[in-house]
Design an enzyme around this catalytic site. Structure first.
Site, PDB file in Angstrom:
ATOM      1  N   ASP A 145      -1.231   7.300  16.773  1.00 45.51           N
ATOM      2  CA  ASP A 145      -1.646   6.017  17.356  1.00 45.51           C
ATOM      3  C   ASP A 145      -0.643   5.650  18.459  1.00 45.51           C
ATOM      4  OD1 ASP A 145       0.615   5.285  16.007  1.00 45.51           O
ATOM      5  OD2 ASP A 145      -0.275   3.556  15.001  1.00 45.51           O
ATOM      6  N   TYR A 185     -11.321  -9.153  14.351  1.00 49.63           N
ATOM      7  CA  TYR A 185     -11.984  -7.851  14.568  1.00 49.63           C
ATOM      8  C   TYR A 185     -12.907  -7.537  13.382  1.00 49.63           C
ATOM      9  CZ  TYR A 185      -8.308  -7.468  18.038  1.00 49.63           C
ATOM     10  OH  TYR A 185      -7.453  -7.722  19.077  1.00 49.63           O
ATOM     11  N   CYS A 213      17.673  12.485  21.611  1.00 50.12           N
ATOM     12  CA  CYS A 213      16.534  11.860  22.305  1.00 50.12           C
ATOM     13  C   CYS A 213      16.687  11.915  23.826  1.00 50.12           C
ATOM     14  CB  CYS A 213      16.419  10.406  21.847  1.00 50.12           C
ATOM     15  SG  CYS A 213      15.150   9.503  22.737  1.00 50.12           S
ATOM     16  N   CYS A 246      18.620   4.936  15.190  1.00 53.03           N
ATOM     17  CA  CYS A 246      17.522   5.913  15.167  1.00 53.03           C
ATOM     18  C   CYS A 246      18.013   7.294  14.723  1.00 53.03           C
ATOM     19  CB  CYS A 246      16.922   6.004  16.569  1.00 53.03           C
ATOM     20  SG  CYS A 246      15.638   7.248  16.699  1.00 53.03           S
ATOM     21  N   TYR A 280      -7.277   8.946  14.389  1.00 49.47           N
ATOM     22  CA  TYR A 280      -6.024   8.438  13.833  1.00 49.47           C
ATOM     23  C   TYR A 280      -6.186   8.093  12.341  1.00 49.47           C
ATOM     24  CZ  TYR A 280      -2.578   5.228  12.249  1.00 49.47           C
ATOM     25  OH  TYR A 280      -1.636   4.624  11.460  1.00 49.47           O
ATOM     26  N   GLU A 325      -5.143   0.995   6.250  1.00 48.16           N
ATOM     27  CA  GLU A 325      -5.154   1.516   7.624  1.00 48.16           C
ATOM     28  C   GLU A 325      -6.147   0.758   8.504  1.00 48.16           C
ATOM     29  OE1 GLU A 325      -3.192   3.452   9.219  1.00 48.16           O
ATOM     30  OE2 GLU A 325      -1.974   3.900   7.473  1.00 48.16           O
ATOM     31  N   TRP A 358       0.821  -1.219   0.000  1.00 46.02           N
ATOM     32  CA  TRP A 358       0.000   0.000   0.000  1.00 46.02           C
ATOM     33  C   TRP A 358       0.851   1.263   0.000  1.00 46.02           C
ATOM     34  CZ3 TRP A 358      -0.163  -3.920   3.619  1.00 46.02           C
ATOM     35  CH2 TRP A 358       0.570  -3.710   4.777  1.00 46.02           C
ATOM     36  N   ARG A 359       2.151   1.115   0.127  1.00 46.71           N
ATOM     37  CA  ARG A 359       3.022   2.299   0.158  1.00 46.71           C
ATOM     38  C   ARG A 359       3.190   2.858  -1.242  1.00 46.71           C
ATOM     39  NH1 ARG A 359       6.791   1.605   4.852  1.00 46.71           N
ATOM     40  NH2 ARG A 359       5.351   2.194   6.516  1.00 46.71           N
ATOM     41  N   GLN A 376      -4.639  -3.006  15.140  1.00 44.12           N
ATOM     42  CA  GLN A 376      -4.447  -4.172  16.023  1.00 44.12           C
ATOM     43  C   GLN A 376      -3.845  -5.379  15.314  1.00 44.12           C
ATOM     44  OE1 GLN A 376      -5.825  -4.001  19.262  1.00 44.12           O
ATOM     45  NE2 GLN A 376      -7.268  -2.344  19.059  1.00 44.12           N
ATOM     46  N   THR A 377      -3.268  -5.199  14.149  1.00 45.65           N
ATOM     47  CA  THR A 377      -2.796  -6.352  13.373  1.00 45.65           C
ATOM     48  C   THR A 377      -1.422  -6.056  12.795  1.00 45.65           C
ATOM     49  OG1 THR A 377      -5.110  -6.635  12.759  1.00 45.65           O
ATOM     50  CG2 THR A 377      -3.541  -8.011  11.603  1.00 45.65           C
TER      51      THR A 377
END
Ligand code: SF4
Length: 370
Positions: free
Chosen positions: A141, A85, A213, A207, A123, A40, A27-28, A45-46
Site C-alpha cells: 500500500d 467510505y 537507508c 529505524c 493489497y 484491513e 486485530w494483531r 483510508q482510516t
C-alpha cells in the site's frame, strides 16, 4: 535486488524491530481470516485510532462471517456509521454473503480466490493471505511504497505501473528471503511506515534500516517516493432541506450506486457549482410536497471526499400544503411515491435508527433546535 542490504538481512532487522516496537492492536495476533479481513477493510483510508472502537463494536455484533452474512444491510450500516467510505461496508457484507453461500462460510486461503471477492484488491488480498494464512505474498500500500522507495532510494515514479511493479518486486523479495513469518513481515512493514518512516518528519534514528537507508544517506527522505502531482479536489455545492410535519422529519434513501449509497439523508439536491443552482434544484424537488426552502441556510458544513469537497447548506422548508404524512402514530410512512422515491416521514425520536453519513447525522442533530 536494488535494496542496500540482502533481503534476508533487511527482513531480519525489520522483524527484530517489530518484535520490540510493534503496537498491540485488537486485530494483531489473530490468525482468524475474518478478523484480519474486517480490520484491513476498516483501515483503508482510516487511522488506526479511529478504527479501534469500530472494529471492537463490529466484531462484538458480528463475531463470525456467518453472523455478518445473516445481518441486514441496515444493521451493518448502523455499526459502520461514522467510519465513512460506506461502500466498504456494503462490499464487506456482500462478500460475506458470497462466502457463506459458495464456500460454506469458510474464508478461502488461496490469494487468487480472495482477490475475486467484492472490495478486495491486490493489497488486501496480500495482507489476508500473509497475515491469516502465512503465505509469502506481499501487501503493498502507500505506506509500504514509501518505506521501500526511501530505503532503496528508488527513483521510479510510483504513480506509474512500472514504478509500482518495482516496489512490489522488492516487497516480494523480502517475503522470499527465507526468514519465514510472512504475516509478521507484512505487519512490520506497515508498522514501520505508520510509526517511523512517516510521510513527514520520518524518525530515522529509531529505524532498523537507518544505517543502510539510501534516502537517509542522501539526507532527503521526504523526497521519496517520487510521484505525480495530485489533482486538486473539485468543490461542489449541495442544498438540503429540513421538512417537519406532525412530529416527523422527511428522510430520503440514496440510490445503490455513488456517494453515500443506500444511506439515509435529509432531502438533498444534486451537486452543482454555486449555492443558487443547488437551492433551485432543492426547490424543484420539494415543491410537489408543498414545501418551499427559505433563502437563507441555517447551517452549513464542508465535507471532504477523496476527490472532491462538498459545501452542504441546510435550509428550513416550511410546508404550506401538499399531501399529508399519513400513517399510524409513531410509524414511519412513505412520502408521496413518485415525487421523492425511497423517502419516509420518520418520527423524530426514531432518527438514530436510520444509518446516515456523518455530516448528515451532524446536521440532523440540529433538528430539535430548528
Ligand atoms: S532510515 Fe528514515 S527514511 Fe530510511 S527507511 Fe528508515 S525511517 Fe525511512
Amino acid at each position: 535486488m536494488t535494496l542496500p542490504l540482502t533481503y534476508a538481512q533487511a527482513a531480519e532487522r525489520l522483524l527484530d524491530w517489530y518484535a520490540v516496537c510493534g503496537r498491540t492492536l485488537p486485530w494483531r495476533g489473530s490468525k482468524d481470516p475474518y478478523a484480519v479481513w474486517v480490520s484491513e477493510i476498516m483501515l483503508q483510508q482510516t487511522q488506526v485510532k479511529t478504527v479501534i472502537p469500530y472494529f471492537e463494536r463490529f466484531m462484538k455484533r458480528f463475531p463470525t462471517l456467518t453472523h455478518l452474512a445473516r445481518a441486514s444491510q441496515e444493521e451493518v450500516y448502523r455499526i459502520w456509521e461514522g467510519l465513512g467510505y460506506y461502500r466498504r461496508a456494503s462490499q464487506l457484507h456482500e462478500a460475506a454473503r458470497i462466502l457463506s453461500r459458495d464456500h460454506a462460510g469458510i474464508f478461502p486461503g488461496d490469494p487468487a480466490l480472495i482477490r475475486q471477492l467484492p472490495g478486495i484488491g491486490d493489497y488486501t488480498a496480500g495482507a489476508i493471505a500473509s497475515i491469516a494464512f502465512d503465505l509469502p505474498v506481499a501487501a503493498v500500500d502507500g505506506n509500504v511504497m514509501r518505506v521501500i522507495s526511501r530505503f532503496g532510494g528508488l527513483s521510479s515514479n510510483i504513480s506509474s505501473t512500472a514504478g509500482r511493479r518495482e516496489i512490489s518486486a522488492e516487497a516480494d523479495g523480502l517475503h522470499r528471503s527465507g526468514m519465514g513469518r510472512p504475516g509478521d513481515l507484512t505487519q512490520a512493514l506497515m508498522e514501520l511506515g505508520a510509526l517511523v518512516c512517516t510521510p513527514k518528519n520520518p524518525q530515522c534514528p529509531g529505524c532498523p534500516w537507518q544505517t543502510a537507508c539510501m534516502a537517509y544517506e542522501l539526507s532527503c527522505p521526504e523526497t521519496f517516493p517520487v510521484k505525480s502531482e495530485k489533482k486538486a479536489k473539485t468543490l461542489g455545492d449541495v442544498a438540503c432541506g429540513v421538512l417537519i410535519r406532525e412530529g416527523r422529519i422527511l428522510l430520503c434513501r440514496r440510490s445503490a450506486g455513488g456517494i453515500w449509497a443506500n444511506l439515509w439523508t435529509l432531502p438533498m439536491s444534486n451537486e452543482f457549482t454555486g449555492e443558487a443552482a443547488a437551492l433551485k434544484d432543492l426547490l424543484h424537488l420539494l415543491t410537489p410536497l408543498g414545501a418551499i426552502p427559505s433563502m437563507i441556510p441555517i447551517e452549513q458544513i464542508r465535507h471532504t471526499f477523496t476527490h472532491k469537497i462538498w459545501q452542504i447548506r441546510v435550509y428550513p422548508c416550511p410546508i404550506t400544503g401538499g399531501p399529508a404524512a399519513e400513517s399510524a402514530e409513531g410509524s414511519p410512512c412513505e412520502a408521496s411515491p413518485g415525487m421523492l422515491p425511497d423517502s419516509l416521514w420518520i418520527p423524530l425520536k426514531q432518527l438514530p435508527r436510520y444509518p446516515m453519513p456523518a455530516p448528515m447525522r451532524k446536521l440532523s442533530a440540529l433538528v430539535p433546535w430548528l
